[in-house]
Design a protein around this motif. Structure first.
Motif, PDB file in Angstrom:
ATOM      1  N   LYS A 102       0.840  -1.202   0.000  1.00  0.00           N
ATOM      2  CA  LYS A 102       0.000   0.000   0.000  1.00  0.00           C
ATOM      3  C   LYS A 102       0.874   1.251   0.000  1.00  0.00           C
ATOM      4  CE  LYS A 102      -3.965  -2.143   2.194  1.00  0.00           C
ATOM      5  NZ  LYS A 102      -4.736  -2.323   3.418  1.00  0.00           N
ATOM      6  N   GLU A 105       2.290   1.871  -3.445  1.00  0.00           N
ATOM      7  CA  GLU A 105       1.263   2.349  -4.379  1.00  0.00           C
ATOM      8  C   GLU A 105       0.978   3.835  -4.202  1.00  0.00           C
ATOM      9  OE1 GLU A 105      -2.009  -0.282  -3.582  1.00  0.00           O
ATOM     10  OE2 GLU A 105      -1.106  -1.930  -4.693  1.00  0.00           O
ATOM     11  N   LYS A 106       1.167   4.358  -2.985  1.00  0.00           N
ATOM     12  CA  LYS A 106       0.771   5.741  -2.688  1.00  0.00           C
ATOM     13  C   LYS A 106       1.930   6.731  -2.661  1.00  0.00           C
ATOM     14  CE  LYS A 106      -3.294   4.390  -0.083  1.00  0.00           C
ATOM     15  NZ  LYS A 106      -3.979   4.389   1.183  1.00  0.00           N
ATOM     16  N   THR A 107       3.130   6.296  -2.335  1.00  0.00           N
ATOM     17  CA  THR A 107       4.223   7.250  -2.162  1.00  0.00           C
ATOM     18  C   THR A 107       4.725   7.781  -3.504  1.00  0.00           C
ATOM     19  OG1 THR A 107       6.332   7.668  -1.064  1.00  0.00           O
ATOM     20  CG2 THR A 107       6.104   5.543  -2.191  1.00  0.00           C
ATOM     21  N   ASN A 137       6.124   3.313 -10.463  1.00  0.00           N
ATOM     22  CA  ASN A 137       5.864   4.558  -9.746  1.00  0.00           C
ATOM     23  C   ASN A 137       7.085   5.477  -9.714  1.00  0.00           C
ATOM     24  OD1 ASN A 137       3.206   3.859  -9.268  1.00  0.00           O
ATOM     25  ND2 ASN A 137       3.701   2.797  -7.371  1.00  0.00           N
TER      26      ASN A 137
END
Length: 181
Positions: A102, A105-107, A137
């Motif tokens: 998670k 996926e967000k950073t 990413n």
């Protein structure tokens, strides 16, 4: 577990027995840092330590002069231990309690070195998901490296951006870089 080199060389760190961890052995850690030392200046890099556990790898970076270190682990006890140890050594280590996948996926934070030491019994698909998330990413600076520690029974050679591996006993460090062929 001990710190191999740097300002805190030979200092022992004794984590609580109840933590769900398997710290990198001193022999494997020393070999890994010899490899890293040939490519980076420790005081100039930013490090992301995934599945940080006891913080063993982060303490080694901090002892060698790295000041920008972030540890991610989902276990509250691990995060608490890393915070206490970093404070007792006056190390600037930031901690984040989160599921690693998670978090990835967000950073949007980029680092020079990303080290991941997931549980050895993690499903192989999840091992492959780590480089997939890191590279899709764009989480590494130019010239950066992702290093995944895993069991000799896990084959990561077909993972995205795989470059090479080094084995030390039952542990393997697999290296991933942008544009690896």
């Amino acid at each position: 577990m001990r710190i191999i080199s740097g300002l805190y060389k030979s200092r022992k760190i004794i984590p609580p027995k109840k933590l769900p961890v398997r710290p990198t052995t001193d022999m494997a850690k020393e070999s890994l840092f010899n490899i890293i030392n040939n490519s980076y200046y420790f005081d100039e890099v930013s490090v992301l330590d995934l599945f940080a556990g006891t913080g063993n790898i982060s303490y080694e970076f901090a002892s060698r002069g790295t000041e920008n270190i972030t540890c991610v682990d989902q276990d509250f006890g691990c995060i608490k231990f890393i915070n206490q140890t970093a404070e007792s050594f006056d190390m600037s280590i930031k901690t984040i309690k989160s599921d690693v996948f998670k978090f990835l996926e967000k950073t949007s934070a980029k680092n020079d070195i990303i080290f991941a030491d997931p549980p050895y019994d993690l499903e192989i698909e999840l091992f492959y998901k780590i480089p997939e998330l890191v590279f899709s990413n764009n989480l590494l600076h130019t010239g950066g490296v992702l290093i995944i520690e895993h069991s000799k029974h896990s084959d990561l050679t077909r993972a995205l951006h795989y470059r090479n591996s080094k084995s030390y006993g039952g542990s393997v460090f697999s290296f991933f870089i942008e544009n690896a062929s």
